[in-house]
Design a protein around this motif. Structure first.
Motif, PDB file in Angstrom:
ATOM      1  N   GLU A 122       0.833  -1.206   0.000  1.00 52.10           N
ATOM      2  CA  GLU A 122       0.000   0.000   0.000  1.00 52.10           C
ATOM      3  C   GLU A 122       0.866   1.254   0.000  1.00 52.10           C
ATOM      4  OE1 GLU A 122      -3.614   0.417   2.309  1.00 52.10           O
ATOM      5  OE2 GLU A 122      -3.498  -1.707   2.853  1.00 52.10           O
ATOM      6  N   ALA A 123       1.999   1.207   0.700  1.00 59.29           N
ATOM      7  CA  ALA A 123       2.893   2.359   0.736  1.00 59.29           C
ATOM      8  C   ALA A 123       3.421   2.687  -0.660  1.00 59.29           C
ATOM      9  CB  ALA A 123       4.051   2.094   1.685  1.00 59.29           C
ATOM     10  N   THR A 124       3.734   1.640  -1.427  1.00 59.44           N
ATOM     11  CA  THR A 124       4.216   1.849  -2.794  1.00 59.44           C
ATOM     12  C   THR A 124       3.129   2.437  -3.668  1.00 59.44           C
ATOM     13  OG1 THR A 124       5.804   0.030  -2.612  1.00 59.44           O
ATOM     14  CG2 THR A 124       5.181   0.715  -4.837  1.00 59.44           C
ATOM     15  N   VAL A 125       1.913   1.942  -3.511  1.00 60.38           N
ATOM     16  CA  VAL A 125       0.790   2.478  -4.282  1.00 60.38           C
ATOM     17  C   VAL A 125       0.584   3.948  -3.956  1.00 60.38           C
ATOM     18  CG1 VAL A 125      -1.710   2.382  -4.631  1.00 60.38           C
ATOM     19  CG2 VAL A 125      -0.379   0.268  -4.511  1.00 60.38           C
ATOM     20  N   LYS A 126       0.639   4.284  -2.676  1.00 57.91           N
ATOM     21  CA  LYS A 126       0.464   5.672  -2.261  1.00 57.91           C
ATOM     22  C   LYS A 126       1.524   6.566  -2.883  1.00 57.91           C
ATOM     23  CE  LYS A 126      -0.237   8.541   1.852  1.00 57.91           C
ATOM     24  NZ  LYS A 126      -0.321   8.553   3.338  1.00 57.91           N
ATOM     25  N   THR A 127       2.758   6.056  -2.936  1.00 66.17           N
ATOM     26  CA  THR A 127       3.846   6.822  -3.555  1.00 66.17           C
ATOM     27  C   THR A 127       3.572   7.037  -5.035  1.00 66.17           C
ATOM     28  OG1 THR A 127       5.478   5.999  -1.982  1.00 66.17           O
ATOM     29  CG2 THR A 127       6.311   6.836  -4.085  1.00 66.17           C
ATOM     30  N   HIS A 128       3.146   5.976  -5.726  1.00 77.91           N
ATOM     31  CA  HIS A 128       2.829   6.085  -7.150  1.00 77.91           C
ATOM     32  C   HIS A 128       1.713   7.103  -7.385  1.00 77.91           C
ATOM     33  CE1 HIS A 128       5.469   3.149  -8.858  1.00 77.91           C
ATOM     34  NE2 HIS A 128       4.944   2.128  -8.224  1.00 77.91           N
ATOM     35  N   VAL A 129       0.669   7.039  -6.571  1.00 83.22           N
ATOM     36  CA  VAL A 129      -0.462   7.960  -6.742  1.00 83.22           C
ATOM     37  C   VAL A 129      -0.003   9.396  -6.542  1.00 83.22           C
ATOM     38  CG1 VAL A 129      -2.682   8.707  -5.789  1.00 83.22           C
ATOM     39  CG2 VAL A 129      -2.224   6.268  -6.123  1.00 83.22           C
ATOM     40  N   GLY A 130       0.826   9.620  -5.526  1.00 82.36           N
ATOM     41  CA  GLY A 130       1.336  10.960  -5.284  1.00 82.36           C
ATOM     42  C   GLY A 130       2.129  11.496  -6.474  1.00 82.36           C
ATOM     43  N   ARG A 131       2.952  10.629  -7.070  1.00 81.93           N
ATOM     44  CA  ARG A 131       3.739  11.056  -8.229  1.00 81.93           C
ATOM     45  C   ARG A 131       2.845  11.315  -9.435  1.00 81.93           C
ATOM     46  NH1 ARG A 131       8.569   6.581  -7.442  1.00 81.93           N
ATOM     47  NH2 ARG A 131       9.733   7.722  -5.829  1.00 81.93           N
ATOM     48  N   ILE A 132       1.805  10.504  -9.588  1.00 84.40           N
ATOM     49  CA  ILE A 132       0.858  10.690 -10.696  1.00 84.40           C
ATOM     50  C   ILE A 132       0.181  12.054 -10.585  1.00 84.40           C
ATOM     51  CG2 ILE A 132      -1.352   9.897 -11.645  1.00 84.40           C
ATOM     52  CD1 ILE A 132      -0.400   7.020 -10.892  1.00 84.40           C
ATOM     53  N   LEU A 133      -0.289  12.373  -9.381  1.00 82.55           N
ATOM     54  CA  LEU A 133      -0.967  13.654  -9.181  1.00 82.55           C
ATOM     55  C   LEU A 133      -0.026  14.819  -9.482  1.00 82.55           C
ATOM     56  CD1 LEU A 133      -3.014  13.038  -5.895  1.00 82.55           C
ATOM     57  CD2 LEU A 133      -3.682  12.608  -8.260  1.00 82.55           C
ATOM     58  N   ALA A 134       1.227  14.678  -9.047  1.00 85.47           N
ATOM     59  CA  ALA A 134       2.201  15.752  -9.266  1.00 85.47           C
ATOM     60  C   ALA A 134       2.506  15.917 -10.756  1.00 85.47           C
ATOM     61  CB  ALA A 134       3.477  15.463  -8.491  1.00 85.47           C
TER      62      ALA A 134
ATOM     63  N   GLN B 107      -9.723  14.420  -9.829  1.00 84.55           N
ATOM     64  CA  GLN B 107      -9.268  15.054 -11.055  1.00 84.55           C
ATOM     65  C   GLN B 107      -8.456  14.089 -11.919  1.00 84.55           C
ATOM     66  OE1 GLN B 107     -10.496  18.197 -11.573  1.00 84.55           O
ATOM     67  NE2 GLN B 107     -11.520  17.678  -9.653  1.00 84.55           N
ATOM     68  N   ALA B 108      -7.710  13.205 -11.291  1.00 87.55           N
ATOM     69  CA  ALA B 108      -6.947  12.209 -12.045  1.00 87.55           C
ATOM     70  C   ALA B 108      -7.882  11.245 -12.766  1.00 87.55           C
ATOM     71  CB  ALA B 108      -6.014  11.434 -11.113  1.00 87.55           C
ATOM     72  N   VAL B 109      -8.971  10.857 -12.102  1.00 83.52           N
ATOM     73  CA  VAL B 109      -9.948   9.954 -12.722  1.00 83.52           C
ATOM     74  C   VAL B 109     -10.584  10.629 -13.935  1.00 83.52           C
ATOM     75  CG1 VAL B 109     -12.195   8.848 -12.403  1.00 83.52           C
ATOM     76  CG2 VAL B 109     -10.446   8.636 -10.627  1.00 83.52           C
ATOM     77  N   VAL B 110     -11.013  11.871 -13.763  1.00 82.19           N
ATOM     78  CA  VAL B 110     -11.627  12.600 -14.875  1.00 82.19           C
ATOM     79  C   VAL B 110     -10.652  12.691 -16.044  1.00 82.19           C
ATOM     80  CG1 VAL B 110     -12.519  14.838 -15.619  1.00 82.19           C
ATOM     81  CG2 VAL B 110     -13.195  13.905 -13.408  1.00 82.19           C
ATOM     82  N   LEU B 111      -9.386  13.014 -15.760  1.00 78.91           N
ATOM     83  CA  LEU B 111      -8.393  13.137 -16.819  1.00 78.91           C
ATOM     84  C   LEU B 111      -8.165  11.798 -17.511  1.00 78.91           C
ATOM     85  CD1 LEU B 111      -5.176  15.209 -16.817  1.00 78.91           C
ATOM     86  CD2 LEU B 111      -5.069  12.827 -17.521  1.00 78.91           C
ATOM     87  N   ALA B 112      -8.152  10.703 -16.753  1.00 72.69           N
ATOM     88  CA  ALA B 112      -7.926   9.388 -17.346  1.00 72.69           C
ATOM     89  C   ALA B 112      -9.004   9.049 -18.365  1.00 72.69           C
ATOM     90  CB  ALA B 112      -7.883   8.322 -16.253  1.00 72.69           C
TER      91      ALA B 112
END
Length: 223
Positions: free
Chosen positions: A187-199, A208-213
């Motif tokens: 879960e920690a890795t997923v959280k890191t990935h999500v944070g980088r995606i948002l950035a 907003q990421a879902v809408v963009l996808a």
């Protein structure tokens, strides 16, 4: 302590929300507004952490108010209140920058949890409901193109293959725990990935990421 501003043109609903929230030790109602313009003014004066925003109001509606609040006060999160689980106005408000939405007939515990989630940055209050809204507007979303995913839209070009994979699962309405199980990650890795995606996508939150996808065609309402 989380400061909350209540925005709804129905005084009885605002009273009900206030009673629920003031029963919680970590939530404080700092003000109320009956229309979008008053909400904009109250946010400027009070700087609340979360705004509970109705969308259908006389005068300045919740969509326009949300867009202005998000632009001028990025620290303040907007949680949309709607009567229906699939509501074009709520969808428009999400695109305007709201961090999620909640049904007006939600149970008190759901309301409290939603506010805490939005305040802490866990943006999508109900990802599966967000997906249902996107499905409703399938005809307005682009058809995926052939070729590598990064060909779909320049905004996706900075994402790694793993980040694109995580974004697809986020758009499917999965929680971090569910994504971790599906992709065999912590879960920690997923959280890191999500944070980088948002950035990288320069979006406020998971909504907003879902809408963009969906808008870019990275995922479809059926895929």
């Amino acid at each position: 302590m989380t400061d909350v501003l209540l925005v709804d043109d129905q005084a009885l609903l605002r009273m009900g929300f206030r009673l629920v929230l003031e029963a919680e030790d970590d939530l404080t109602v700092v003000g109320e507004a009956s229309d979008g313009q008053a909400a904009i003014e109250q946010v400027a004066a009070l700087r609340p952490d979360v705004v509970l925003m109705d969308v259908r109001m006389p005068g300045t509606n919740g969509i326009d108010a949300t867009a202005q609040i998000v632009a001028e006060h990025p620290r303040t999160k907007v949680l949309i209140l709607t009567t229906f689980d699939v509501d074009e106005y709520a969808f428009a408000a999400l695109r305007a920058g709201a961090s999620g939405f909640l049904l007006k007939d939600a149970r008190p515990a759901e309301l409290v949890t939603a506010i805490r989630s939005v305040a802490s940055g866990d943006a999508v209050v109900s990802p599966r409901v967000t997906r249902r809204m996107l499905e409703m507007f399938a005809g307005r979303l682009p058809t995926p193109q052939d070729g590598p995913p990064t060909d779909l839209d320049p905004r996706l070009a900075e994402l790694t293959p793993r980040e694109l994979e995580v974004l697809r699962t986020v758009a499917q309405g999965l929680s971090n725990a569910e994504i971790a199980a599906r992709l065999f990650l912590s879960e920690a890795t997923v959280k890191t990935h999500v944070g980088r995606i948002l950035a990288k996508l320069e979006v406020r939150d998971r909504v907003q990421a879902v809408v963009l996808a969906y808008e870019t065609g990275l995922v479809t309402v059926h895929g």
